[in-house]
Design a protein around this motif. Structure first.
Motif, mmCIF file in Angstrom:
data_model
loop_
_atom_site.group_PDB
_atom_site.id
_atom_site.type_symbol
_atom_site.label_atom_id
_atom_site.label_comp_id
_atom_site.label_asym_id
_atom_site.label_seq_id
_atom_site.Cartn_x
_atom_site.Cartn_y
_atom_site.Cartn_z
ATOM 1 N N GLY A 12 0.766 -1.251 0.000
ATOM 2 C CA GLY A 12 0.000 0.000 0.000
ATOM 3 C C GLY A 12 0.789 1.289 0.000
ATOM 4 N N GLY A 13 0.130 2.303 0.512
ATOM 5 C CA GLY A 13 0.565 3.686 0.320
ATOM 6 C C GLY A 13 1.563 4.231 1.305
ATOM 7 N N TYR A 14 1.991 3.440 2.307
ATOM 8 C CA TYR A 14 3.069 3.916 3.166
ATOM 9 C C TYR A 14 4.358 3.683 2.370
ATOM 10 C CZ TYR A 14 -0.159 3.188 7.237
ATOM 11 O OH TYR A 14 -1.200 3.177 8.134
ATOM 12 N N SER A 15 4.451 4.319 1.230
ATOM 13 C CA SER A 15 5.580 4.096 0.318
ATOM 14 C C SER A 15 5.679 5.301 -0.607
ATOM 15 C CB SER A 15 5.359 2.818 -0.495
ATOM 16 O OG SER A 15 4.188 2.919 -1.277
ATOM 17 N N THR A 16 6.802 5.418 -1.276
ATOM 18 C CA THR A 16 7.024 6.650 -2.039
ATOM 19 C C THR A 16 6.394 6.615 -3.435
ATOM 20 O OG1 THR A 16 9.166 5.762 -2.686
ATOM 21 C CG2 THR A 16 9.147 7.295 -0.833
ATOM 22 N N GLN A 17 6.041 5.425 -3.907
ATOM 23 C CA GLN A 17 5.489 5.334 -5.272
ATOM 24 C C GLN A 17 4.563 4.125 -5.385
ATOM 25 O OE1 GLN A 17 8.067 4.397 -8.851
ATOM 26 N NE2 GLN A 17 8.120 6.621 -8.913
ATOM 27 N N ILE A 18 3.571 4.238 -6.282
ATOM 28 C CA ILE A 18 2.691 3.102 -6.561
ATOM 29 C C ILE A 18 2.364 3.117 -8.056
ATOM 30 C CG2 ILE A 18 0.515 4.320 -6.005
ATOM 31 C CD1 ILE A 18 -0.410 1.663 -4.635
ATOM 32 N N VAL A 19 2.098 1.924 -8.600
ATOM 33 C CA VAL A 19 1.745 1.802 -10.021
ATOM 34 C C VAL A 19 0.358 1.174 -10.090
ATOM 35 C CG1 VAL A 19 2.437 0.842 -12.254
ATOM 36 C CG2 VAL A 19 4.189 1.433 -10.557
ATOM 37 N N VAL A 20 -0.581 1.893 -10.720
ATOM 38 C CA VAL A 20 -1.988 1.451 -10.706
ATOM 39 C C VAL A 20 -2.595 1.641 -12.090
ATOM 40 C CG1 VAL A 20 -4.251 1.830 -9.591
ATOM 41 C CG2 VAL A 20 -2.171 2.188 -8.278
ATOM 42 N N ASP A 21 -3.438 0.698 -12.495
ATOM 43 C CA ASP A 21 -4.169 0.814 -13.751
ATOM 44 C C ASP A 21 -5.011 2.102 -13.729
ATOM 45 O OD1 ASP A 21 -5.449 -1.238 -16.089
ATOM 46 O OD2 ASP A 21 -6.720 0.433 -15.439
ATOM 47 N N GLU A 22 -5.030 2.814 -14.837
ATOM 48 C CA GLU A 22 -5.716 4.116 -14.873
ATOM 49 C C GLU A 22 -7.196 4.046 -14.488
ATOM 50 O OE1 GLU A 22 -6.272 5.939 -18.741
ATOM 51 O OE2 GLU A 22 -6.127 4.019 -19.770
ATOM 52 N N ASN A 23 -7.806 2.882 -14.689
ATOM 53 C CA ASN A 23 -9.234 2.752 -14.378
ATOM 54 C C ASN A 23 -9.516 2.702 -12.877
ATOM 55 O OD1 ASN A 23 -10.390 2.557 -17.103
ATOM 56 N ND2 ASN A 23 -9.008 0.795 -17.231
ATOM 57 N N PHE A 24 -8.457 2.604 -12.079
ATOM 58 C CA PHE A 24 -8.636 2.512 -10.628
ATOM 59 C C PHE A 24 -7.964 3.693 -9.923
ATOM 60 C CE2 PHE A 24 -9.621 -1.445 -12.487
ATOM 61 C CZ PHE A 24 -10.690 -1.936 -11.738
ATOM 62 N N VAL A 25 -7.754 4.750 -10.686
ATOM 63 C CA VAL A 25 -7.138 5.976 -10.165
ATOM 64 C C VAL A 25 -8.214 7.068 -10.135
ATOM 65 C CG1 VAL A 25 -5.379 7.745 -10.684
ATOM 66 C CG2 VAL A 25 -4.861 5.314 -11.049
ATOM 67 N N LEU A 26 -8.172 7.909 -9.115
ATOM 68 C CA LEU A 26 -9.141 9.000 -8.965
ATOM 69 C C LEU A 26 -8.482 10.344 -9.233
ATOM 70 C CD1 LEU A 26 -11.812 7.781 -8.045
ATOM 71 C CD2 LEU A 26 -9.987 6.593 -6.852
ATOM 72 N N ARG A 27 -9.290 11.265 -9.736
ATOM 73 C CA ARG A 27 -8.772 12.618 -9.983
ATOM 74 C C ARG A 27 -9.068 13.488 -8.760
ATOM 75 N NH1 ARG A 27 -6.958 14.907 -14.236
ATOM 76 N NH2 ARG A 27 -7.651 13.227 -15.620
ATOM 77 N N ILE A 28 -8.049 14.141 -8.229
ATOM 78 C CA ILE A 28 -8.266 15.004 -7.062
ATOM 79 C C ILE A 28 -8.561 16.426 -7.535
ATOM 80 C CG2 ILE A 28 -7.157 15.993 -5.008
ATOM 81 C CD1 ILE A 28 -5.759 13.275 -4.693
ATOM 82 N N PRO A 29 -9.724 16.950 -7.154
ATOM 83 C CA PRO A 29 -10.074 18.306 -7.591
ATOM 84 C C PRO A 29 -9.024 19.328 -7.141
ATOM 85 C CG PRO A 29 -11.963 17.201 -6.578
ATOM 86 C CD PRO A 29 -10.774 16.329 -6.327
ATOM 87 N N ALA A 30 -8.807 20.326 -7.971
ATOM 88 C CA ALA A 30 -7.737 21.309 -7.715
ATOM 89 C C ALA A 30 -7.924 22.036 -6.386
ATOM 90 C CB ALA A 30 -7.691 22.305 -8.872
#
Ligand code: NAP
Ligand code: ZN
Ligand code: ZN
Length: 349
Positions: free
Chosen positions: A129-147
């Motif tokens: 998981g995310g207690y790490s400096t980088q992750i690689v994820v399929d684009e369909n499972f990524v969310l866009r964070i509003p500005a």
């Protein structure tokens, strides 16, 4: 494969320590994300201590991930380098079953591929998981964070935000409904803010009297300290819907009496042991329901992020360095978090 810095529980119940993990080279649909912040969910603690069983160790927890795209596969269309993005509790699912097709991948019939303590789609590579400096994820499972939402405030929305938004939407909370929130922690404080933004009258049921002023500031109309013996009785039949976020065993029979006729209590808290003391009488004689709900699908998570941006809702966070993770776990267990710890991942570099 690239090696990145992380923090892991080497074995169940041991403190988390610095660790190295490998991330895959990006495939055509993969997005490489430089993680800036990761929230600490109580599920991380249950998992790292193996309270739910079947833990994969060493385990890198973290499923409230916010960062910036640093690389994309050659077929990626949704994201580009520099985009601010998030990853929540799962990184893939079968994509073909009815819930997946319906956008409720969290109920995937084959089981979702969780962000950690699970496996990739090959069924054998452990996810980390995310207690790490980088992750690689399929684009369909990524969310866009509003500005308008800063990355450190976006992180807790990826689990605590959507886990409370989803049942509030599913049970169709409307202005004027009374929504009870049991437990004012990471999930609970998001439930209060989101339900209040939906127009509900929110009542917080808490064991910590010291959280009263905060509960009212977050939008609750009333705060009830559940410790006095008559507290539940004096609020019987008040709630249309209850979101129960407690991470420990609860007196379910007593708490269901808080519901009005036809009201529903949604359990989102997931304690180590089964809750077995169900007295059916308070349910039968008021047609009350007890239900469960797990996180939210990708579409709904994006909807929640946009809802939070529109209503200017952000979590209350305490930013910590990676070296403070173990202390943060202890404080969370003691209900002494105001209201979500977020790890500043640059302290892992
Ligand atoms: P948290 O920040 O630790 O909050 C839990 C809150 O529950 C505490 O702040 C406390 O609130 C209350 N509480 C704790 N121990 C209690 C006890 N013995 N008796 C009564 N109340 C108690 O945890 P969280 O991150 O919000 O997560 C809550 C639970 O939801 C965990 O079990 C987690 O694994 C689960 N979870 C489920 C999902 C899902 O999809 N269903 C998603 C994420 C997390 P007061 O001080 O106000 O009483
Ligand atoms: Zn979580
Ligand atoms: Zn599926």
């Amino acid at each position: 494969m690239p090696t990145v810095n992380a923090y892991a529980a080497p074995k169940a119940k041991l403190p988390l320590t610095p660790h190295k993990i490998e991330r895959r080279h990006p495939g055509p649909h993969d997005v490489v994300i430089n993680i800036h912040y990761c929230g600490i969910c109580h599920s991380d603690i249950h998992s790292a201590r193996d309270e739910w069983g079947k833990g994969h160790f060493p385990m890198v927890p973290g499923h409230e991930i916010a960062g910036v795209v640093s690389q994309v596969g050659n077929a990626v269309t949704k994201y580009k380098i520099g985009d601010t993005v998030g990853v929540g509790c799962f990184v893939d699912a079968c994509r073909i079953c009815a819930p997946c097709k319906d956008g409720t991948e969290q109920y995937c019939e084959s089981g979702m591929n969780l962000t950690y303590n699970s496996t990739e789609k090959d069924g054998k590579t452990p996810t980390q998981g995310g207690y790490s400096t980088q992750i690689v994820v399929d684009e369909n499972f990524v969310l866009r964070i509003p500005a308008s939402i800063s990355l450190e405030h976006a992180a807790p929305l990826l689990c605590a935000g959507v886990t409370t938004y989803s049942p509030l939407k599913h049970w169709d909370v409307k202005p004027g409904d009374t929504v009870g929130v049991i437990g004012l922690g990471g999930l609970g404080h998001m439930a209060v803010k989101i339900a209040a933004a939906m127009g509900a009258n929110v009542i917080v049921f808490s064991t910590s009297d010291s959280k009263k002023a905060d509960a009212l500031k977050f939008g609750a109309k009333e705060f009830v300290n559940t410790k006095p013996s008559d507290a539940i009785k004096s609020h019987a039949n008040t709630c249309d819907l209850i979101i129960n976020t407690v991470s420990e065993h609860i007196d379910l029979a007593a708490l269901t009496t808080l519901l009005k006729l036809n009201g529903t209590m949604v359990l989102v808290g997931l304690p180590e042991n089964a809750i077995s003391n169900i007295d059916v009488r308070p349910l039968i004689f008021k047609r009350r329901g007890v239900a469960g709900s797990v996180i939210g699908g990708i579409k709904e998570t994006q909807e929640m992020l946009d809802f939070c941006a529109k209503h200017k809702i952000t979590p209350e966070i305490e930013l910590i360095a990676a070296t403070q993770i173990n202390e943060a776990y202890e404080r969370t267990i003691k209900s002494n978090v105001r209201y979500r710890f977020v790890i500043d991942i640059k302290t892992m570099a």
